[in-house]
Motif scaffolding. Structure first.
Motif, PDB file in Angstrom:
ATOM      1  N   GLN A 148       0.704  -1.107  -0.214  1.00 20.15           N
ATOM      2  CA  GLN A 148       0.028  -0.129  -0.039  1.00 20.15           C
ATOM      3  C   GLN A 148       0.785   1.251   0.131  1.00 20.15           C
ATOM      4  OE1 GLN A 148      -2.347   0.074   3.633  1.00 20.15           O
ATOM      5  NE2 GLN A 148      -0.737  -0.306   4.938  1.00 20.15           N
ATOM      6  N   PRO A 157       0.601   5.571   1.221  1.00 18.21           N
ATOM      7  CA  PRO A 157       0.039   6.478   2.087  1.00 18.21           C
ATOM      8  C   PRO A 157      -1.515   6.800   1.648  1.00 18.21           C
ATOM      9  CG  PRO A 157       2.061   7.111   1.878  1.00 18.21           C
ATOM     10  CD  PRO A 157       1.972   6.245   0.913  1.00 18.21           C
ATOM     11  N   GLU A 158      -1.676   6.988   0.405  1.00 19.98           N
ATOM     12  CA  GLU A 158      -3.149   7.523  -0.157  1.00 19.98           C
ATOM     13  C   GLU A 158      -3.933   6.145  -0.185  1.00 19.98           C
ATOM     14  OE1 GLU A 158      -0.037   7.814  -1.868  1.00 19.98           O
ATOM     15  OE2 GLU A 158       0.128   9.957  -1.303  1.00 19.98           O
ATOM     16  N   ALA A 199      -3.883   3.528   1.600  1.00 22.19           N
ATOM     17  CA  ALA A 199      -4.225   3.261   3.065  1.00 22.19           C
ATOM     18  C   ALA A 199      -5.358   3.992   3.669  1.00 22.19           C
ATOM     19  CB  ALA A 199      -3.073   3.191   3.888  1.00 22.19           C
ATOM     20  N   ARG A 200      -5.487   5.202   3.304  1.00 15.31           N
ATOM     21  CA  ARG A 200      -6.813   6.056   3.804  1.00 15.31           C
ATOM     22  C   ARG A 200      -7.869   5.995   2.965  1.00 15.31           C
ATOM     23  NH1 ARG A 200      -1.939   8.085   5.315  1.00 15.31           N
ATOM     24  NH2 ARG A 200      -1.623   8.690   7.244  1.00 15.31           N
ATOM     25  N   SER A 201      -8.024   5.071   1.844  1.00 15.99           N
ATOM     26  CA  SER A 201      -9.163   5.051   1.065  1.00 15.99           C
ATOM     27  C   SER A 201      -9.597   3.616   1.011  1.00 15.99           C
ATOM     28  CB  SER A 201      -8.554   5.305  -0.487  1.00 15.99           C
ATOM     29  OG  SER A 201      -9.570   4.862  -1.440  1.00 15.99           O
ATOM     30  N   GLN A 202     -11.047   3.710   1.681  1.00 20.33           N
ATOM     31  CA  GLN A 202     -11.658   2.367   1.621  1.00 20.33           C
ATOM     32  C   GLN A 202     -11.765   1.525   0.211  1.00 20.33           C
ATOM     33  OE1 GLN A 202     -12.215   0.685   4.339  1.00 20.33           O
ATOM     34  NE2 GLN A 202     -11.061   2.329   5.463  1.00 20.33           N
ATOM     35  N   CYS A 257      -2.061   3.401   8.739  1.00 18.47           N
ATOM     36  CA  CYS A 257      -3.103   3.799   9.924  1.00 18.47           C
ATOM     37  C   CYS A 257      -3.852   2.667  10.125  1.00 18.47           C
ATOM     38  CB  CYS A 257      -3.945   4.806   9.161  1.00 18.47           C
ATOM     39  SG  CYS A 257      -4.726   4.608   7.659  1.00 18.47           S
ATOM     40  N   LYS A 258      -4.780   2.910  11.296  1.00 14.98           N
ATOM     41  CA  LYS A 258      -5.759   1.896  11.830  1.00 14.98           C
ATOM     42  C   LYS A 258      -6.866   1.504  10.706  1.00 14.98           C
ATOM     43  CE  LYS A 258      -7.370  -0.602  15.451  1.00 14.98           C
ATOM     44  NZ  LYS A 258      -6.543  -1.496  15.791  1.00 14.98           N
ATOM     45  N   ASP A 273      -6.049  -0.206   8.023  1.00 19.05           N
ATOM     46  CA  ASP A 273      -5.569  -0.034   6.540  1.00 19.05           C
ATOM     47  C   ASP A 273      -5.131  -1.711   6.083  1.00 19.05           C
ATOM     48  OD1 ASP A 273      -3.130  -0.929   7.487  1.00 19.05           O
ATOM     49  OD2 ASP A 273      -1.975   0.921   7.320  1.00 19.05           O
ATOM     50  N   THR A 327       2.007   8.914  13.598  1.00 20.30           N
ATOM     51  CA  THR A 327       2.887   8.174  12.656  1.00 20.30           C
ATOM     52  C   THR A 327       3.789   7.395  13.314  1.00 20.30           C
ATOM     53  OG1 THR A 327       2.765  10.035  11.289  1.00 20.30           O
ATOM     54  CG2 THR A 327       4.471   8.685  11.092  1.00 20.30           C
ATOM     55  N   THR A 363     -10.530   6.701  14.523  1.00 20.30           N
ATOM     56  CA  THR A 363     -11.944   6.819  14.082  1.00 20.30           C
ATOM     57  C   THR A 363     -12.899   7.566  15.243  1.00 20.30           C
ATOM     58  OG1 THR A 363     -11.805   4.734  13.208  1.00 20.30           O
ATOM     59  CG2 THR A 363     -13.893   5.450  13.599  1.00 20.30           C
TER      60      THR A 363
END
Length: 718
Positions: free
Chosen positions: A225, A227-228, A230-233, A267-268, A270, A367, A380
């Motif tokens: 993954q 960084p982008e 990892a934050r996109s479902q 991130c949590k 991911d 981080t 969350t």
């Protein structure tokens, strides 16, 4: 064909054949080492790639190396997800495992999958090719595999007609994303293919030298993954499908796939966090490792070190001061701390513990916890964290006169928020059960207008107290404000007198702390009435101040601690900034008249426009981490929040003086934005109206304490 022409054709053909013919490979220079490394991947790494494995490996790295050996040499399937801290050499180990697998023929076709195609081709494949072309140790012992590659001279198209031993095709394949070793190699015809998570993976078959198609039998997923993603479902779902569908189906129906996925959590929730969770993916045998195995006990010393480090980084002053401080206190600062990799530190770092703590300071808690501890903070929002609004203040007016103390309030506390040009201050009256009333607030020097911002300040400490340094102006300003706060007889509504019992002065601003310590110790207000205050950002998941080890002589309460003085001759207060901001926010949002409710003087919300803007200059997010739920406050850019800080300080001061909130009587905070509805969609209950003005003797004019040179003019509701 004429004889001469035929002769020329034959000569040309012979010349071309000779040009394609490469010298035979030489024998291994150290055949014993080559043979030992056949069954020992760890030895292969350190003997043949000394430039890649310069530092003694950590146990976590050795565990990953041994897993690579297991999945590469076993010939059977198996799925492993292994989380290492960022920068632990996962990519180097994966690339080296590819080389080990094909040079010895342990696997026929290995696919190395990177997060993106660019990383796969421009980084991993380029690195693997460079080792095959230029690594002298590999050339010494694996000439059968690399001599044909070296003869290409960097021109890949030469591989098409390359021959050896009198015209035998080498069958070398050397393309942008694929390597097939020559037939002369011990692992003749073995293949490495590099691709990205978004590449054409499904159904991939590698071209064998005889024209057949080879299915992959080992996949190494080097961090799946970005960084982008990892934050996109959406991207998490897409990459999950790539792994479980496309990648795990590569070996075909009759051969179990072997797959190893070294990764780092970003991130949590991911993709890495999901595949490491054995409850979600028990088939992947997920394991995690940390950079900092156990944390230091002396948080106070590390906080001081962090302040020195940030100040020196800001001033580009080098590492001298922070290293000197660490060396002086190293035994105490290292107590309780341990790291997973003793060799991981920069040349100028004193120890690996210091190196790890520098990462924690510089990268930030979220981080560091995710990418270096593989234990991400859950960001969350676990519920509706009530937000302060401008309307919150307007709904909590108590109709008291400005500067007047309600009769039921038993204590007064005050605070000063220090900035380079201006001192912000506030006085709040409290009851023993933590109900409160803001009595007065303002700034020094007097800005001369009702609404102002810090960046617009024309009157500053140095213009108000000229003739010396900024530190001298700060000292004079503190003396002027404390004289007003502590010398004033604050009148209650029944005519009795109240005095400010405790003042907390923010000592976190820039270079202000030595002056504030000096003022608290030497001024006429010494003796504990004035305390330097340091707001600590205790983030969700971190140990709370109450959980810190209490030393003899320390004073402590919920959300604060006053350590016993060590080198200085005066005490200071450490307060949990997030806790106290949430505390006062909940007091403002609590229904009027309930225990723990906070109100403001006056009868018109317009009088508090400045205060309201400061109170809503930060937003809070409710987070569950480390087994508890707490709030994280984040400043809104370009907004002044100084009276929010002042209010939080006065509440902490009240706790120091003995105020306690009875949670059995306090009512929860209420969301009061216009138009909000409850979970069932019903209209919210109308807020309880403020109590009527208290009865008092007629007063010809609003009461204000005696003026001290204009300090009351221009603030919050004239």
């Amino acid at each position: 064909m004429p004889a001469n022409s035929a002769r020329r054709v034959a000569l040309t053909s012979a010349a071309r054949s000779a040009a394609r013919e490469i010298p035979p490979p030489h024998r291994p220079g150290d055949p014993a080492l080559r043979e030992r490394c056949r069954v020992d991947f760890e030895l292969f790494c350190f003997e043949y790639f000394p430039n890649r494995f310069k530092i003694k490996a950590s146990q976590d790295q050795l565990d990953l190396i041994h897993k690579c050996q297991e999945v590469t040499r076993s010939g059977i399937g198996g799925l492993h997800a292994v989380a290492l801290p960022r920068g632990s050499g996962k990519t180097v180990i994966c690339e080296t495992a590819c080389l080990w697998g094909v040079l010895y023929g342990h696997r026929r076709c290995i696919i190395l999958v990177a997060a993106t195609s660019d990383l796969a081709v421009d980084v991993s494949m380029a690195s693997i090719k460079s080792e095959l072309e230029h690594n002298e140790l590999i050339e010494r012992d694996f000439s059968d595999a690399v001599s044909a590659i070296i003869q290409l001279g960097g021109i890949s198209r030469r591989a098409e007609g390359q021959t050896y031993e009198g015209g035998v095709r080498t069958n070398l394949l050397w393309t942008q994303d694929t390597i097939r070793l020559p037939s002369s190699a011990a692992g003749g015809g073995t293949i490495i293919h590099c691709t990205g998570m978004g590449g054409a993976i499904r159904g991939y078959k590698a071209p064998a030298a005889n024209g057949d198609q080879i299915r992959p039998d080992l996949v190494l997923i080097d961090d799946p993954q970005t960084p982008e993603s990892a934050r996109s479902q959406t991207q998490i779902a897409s990459r999950r499908e790539t792994i479980t569908g496309s990648i795990l189906g590569l070996a075909g129906p009759d051969i179990p796939i072997a797959c190893l996925m070294p990764c780092t959590i970003i991130c949590k929730g991911d993709l890495a966090d999901e595949f490491l969770d054995r409850k979600i993916h028990p088939e992947w045998r997920g394991t995690k490792s940390k950079m900092l195995l156990t944390v230091p006990k002396r948080v106070d010393l590390w906080d001081r070190y962090a302040a020195i480090r940030r100040e020196d980084l800001m001033n580009e002053a080098g590492n001298g001061r922070q290293d000197a401080y660490y060396i002086e206190h190293q035994v105490e600062m290292d107590e309780g701390a341990s790291v997973s990799w003793d060799g991981r530190k920069y040349p100028h770092d004193v120890s690996a513990i210091q190196h790890a703590m520098n990462f924690k300071i510089d990268r930030g808690e979220a981080t560091f916890q995710a990418e270096y501890q593989n234990d991400p903070i859950d960001l969350t929002d676990t519920g509706s964290a009530p937000q302060l609004t401008v309307q919150s203040v307007g709904k909590k007016l108590n109709h008291q006169l400005r500067g007047e103390v309600p009769v039921e309030n038993t204590m007064l506390t005050a605070s000063i928020d220090v900035h380079g040009e201006v001192l912000y201050w506030m006085v709040t009256a409290w009851t023993d059960d933590f109900s409160g009333d803001v009595v007065l607030y303002g700034a020094h020097p007097d800005p001369g207008r009702q609404y102002f911002t810090l960046r617009e300040a024309t009157k500053t400490l140095e213009t108000e107290h000229p003739g010396g340094s900024w530190e001298a102006a700060l000292y004079a300003g503190l003396d002027a404000v404390c004289a007003m706060l502590l010398d004033t007889d604050w009148r209650r509504t029944d005519g009795t007198i109240a005095r400010v019992e405790q003042v907390l002065i923010d000592a976190s601003y820039g270079k202000s702390s030595p002056t504030i310590y000096e003022f608290a110790y030497r001024s006429r207000f010494s003796g504990g009435r004035v305390l330097p205050y340091f707001g600590k950002e205790i983030k969700p998941g971190q140990k709370t101040i109450e959980d810190w080890k209490k030393k003899p002589g320390d004073k402590a309460g919920t959300g604060w601690r006053i350590p016993k003085p060590e080198k200085r001759q005066t005490r200071h207060c450490l307060g949990d900034a997030n806790y106290w901001k949430s505390f006062v926010a909940d007091r403002i949002l609590a229904p009027p008249g309930s225990a723990g409710s906070l109100s403001f003087y006056g009868a018109s919300s317009a009088d508090h426009r400045l205060l309201s803007d400061h109170l809503v200059a930060e937003k809070r997010t409710r987070i569950h981490a480390g087994g508890r739920t707490s709030d994280l406050w984040t400043a809104i850019p370009h907004r002044d929040n100084h009276f929010l800080d002042c209010l939080a300080y006065t509440a902490c001061a009240a706790s120091i003086r003995g105020a306690k909130l009875d949670l059995t009587k306090a009512r929860p905070a209420q969301v009061d934005d216009a138009g909000d509805t409850d979970e069932q969609g019903a209209e919210p209950a109308k807020p309880t109206p403020p109590p009527p003005p208290p009865a008092r003797p007629p007063s010809p004019a609003p009461y204000m304490p005696p003026s001290r040179g204009g300090w009351l003019s221009g603030y919050g509701g004239r």
